[in-house]
Design a protein around this motif. Structure first.
Motif, PDB file in Angstrom:
ATOM      1  N   PRO A   1       0.857  -1.190   0.036  1.00 51.52           N
ATOM      2  CA  PRO A   1      -0.382  -0.256  -0.633  1.00 51.52           C
ATOM      3  C   PRO A   1       0.354   1.074   0.389  1.00 51.52           C
ATOM      4  CG  PRO A   1      -0.168  -0.811   2.447  1.00 51.52           C
ATOM      5  CD  PRO A   1       0.864  -1.918   0.712  1.00 51.52           C
ATOM      6  N   ARG A   2       1.682   0.865   0.462  1.00 47.04           N
ATOM      7  CA  ARG A   2       3.104   2.809   0.934  1.00 47.04           C
ATOM      8  C   ARG A   2       3.749   2.792  -0.883  1.00 47.04           C
ATOM      9  NH1 ARG A   2       7.199   1.529   5.360  1.00 47.04           N
ATOM     10  NH2 ARG A   2       6.876  -0.372   4.343  1.00 47.04           N
ATOM     11  N   ASP A   3       3.870   1.398  -1.898  1.00 42.40           N
ATOM     12  CA  ASP A   3       4.589   1.570  -3.069  1.00 42.40           C
ATOM     13  C   ASP A   3       3.878   1.136  -4.280  1.00 42.40           C
ATOM     14  OD1 ASP A   3       6.152   2.035  -4.730  1.00 42.40           O
ATOM     15  OD2 ASP A   3       7.638   0.738  -3.835  1.00 42.40           O
ATOM     16  N   PRO A   4       2.488   1.530  -4.299  1.00 49.34           N
ATOM     17  CA  PRO A   4       2.118   0.900  -5.462  1.00 49.34           C
ATOM     18  C   PRO A   4       2.636   1.333  -6.496  1.00 49.34           C
ATOM     19  CG  PRO A   4       0.659   2.497  -4.680  1.00 49.34           C
ATOM     20  CD  PRO A   4       1.977   2.889  -3.606  1.00 49.34           C
ATOM     21  N   LEU A   5       3.311   1.551  -7.113  1.00 48.80           N
ATOM     22  CA  LEU A   5       3.657   1.510  -8.606  1.00 48.80           C
ATOM     23  C   LEU A   5       5.448   1.510  -8.021  1.00 48.80           C
ATOM     24  CD1 LEU A   5       3.086   5.698  -9.191  1.00 48.80           C
ATOM     25  CD2 LEU A   5       1.618   3.470  -9.902  1.00 48.80           C
TER      26      LEU A   5
END
Length: 288
Positions: free
Chosen positions: A33-37
């Motif tokens: 969730p902190r790094d979806p990309l």
């Protein structure tokens, strides 16, 4: 050295294009969730790392070896003095008036007695240096950080901080220096100076970290959260931040819930329990 107005329209167009690209790439998502990309961010991290290894790190290494330490300190102080102007403005926008006025007092002292900021007289006088930007101000007032984002050349960021970059760029006093050749040379020196200050830490990280991308990402997000909340967080807040993008309002609420109550009326004193009576001693002689 004179000052000129930069082309703000092009700056805003570039920022809008970057944000549009972020939205387009949101389809390449992961479960973090902190790094979806993450796929895009890892690719950009490799590009930035290649540029660093080929150009920035060698230049910073030579800069640190060749220039005397007092020259490096002067460069760092000069640009730090310029940044104090915007730091003070952000502190005031966050309602931290005492810190904001302290920052501007630093600028006044260092710009005069410090010979244009080459000497940090203010720190010797006991005025602490702060570091604030518009992304921190947005976070202070409750704007969620959004996903982690690795920017081309600029490095780690978040969607919120990327949105604040155009304001930070417009408030950067060095961007108004004219002619452009002086401005560009100064900017290059500033970048190399910042990289030189990070040489020891980056060398240690390269030796210790198994996954440098994750190491940099997690370290940046934790440090950024601490900057936005001035180090004020509880275990509950940290747990929420690790489960998803940090939201200033929810973290402050979590901190308030965990904080000890200070306005509650003191409890009434408890009366001591009665002491059990000792067994009576008979004065009569026992019968035989």
């Amino acid at each position: 050295m004179t000052f000129a107005t930069p082309n703000r329209a092009s700056t805003w167009r570039a920022s809008a294009a970057a944000l549009a690209a972020i939205a387009t790439l949101s389809g390449c998502a992961t479960n973090n969730p902190r790094d979806p990309l993450e796929p895009f961010n890892r690719t950009m991290f490799k590009v930035n790392d290649t540029i660093d290894q080929v150009a920035l790190k060698p230049a910073a290494t030579a800069y640190k070896k060749v220039l005397p330490s007092f020259v490096q300190t002067g460069v760092n102080n000069f640009f730090g003095n310029l940044s104090d102007v915007w730091t003070g403005a952000n502190n005031l926008m966050q309602g931290k008036g005492e810190q904001g006025m302290s920052d501007w007092t630093r600028v006044a002292l260092n710009s005069t007695f410090g010979i244009g900021g080459l000497f940090d007289i203010a720190s010797e006088a006991g005025l602490k240096k702060h570091n604030e930007d518009f992304g921190q101000t947005l976070g202070y007032w409750g704007v969620p950080s959004g996903p982690y984002l690795m920017l081309p050349l600029l490095g780690p960021s978040t969607v919120r901080d990327t949105g604040g970059l155009p304001v930070d760029m417009a408030a950067n006093g060095w961007s108004y220096v004219d002619p452009s050749s002086t401005r560009n040379i100064g900017t290059a020196i500033r970048v190399i100076d910042v990289r030189a200050n990070l040489l020891d830490a980056s060398n240690l990280m390269e030796e210790a970290a198994l996954d440098r991308y994750e190491f940099i990402r997690d370290g940046y997000l934790q440090r950024r959260q601490s900057q936005v909340f001035d180090g004020e967080s509880s275990r509950k807040a940290l747990k929420e931040a690790n489960e998803g993008p940090a939201d200033a309002r929810s973290i402050r609420a979590a901190y308030a819930d965990d904080a000890p109550a200070t306005d509650a009326a003191p409890a009434a004193p408890t009366a001591p329990a009665p002491t059990p009576a000792a067994p009576a001693v008979s004065s009569e002689t026992p019968s035989k």
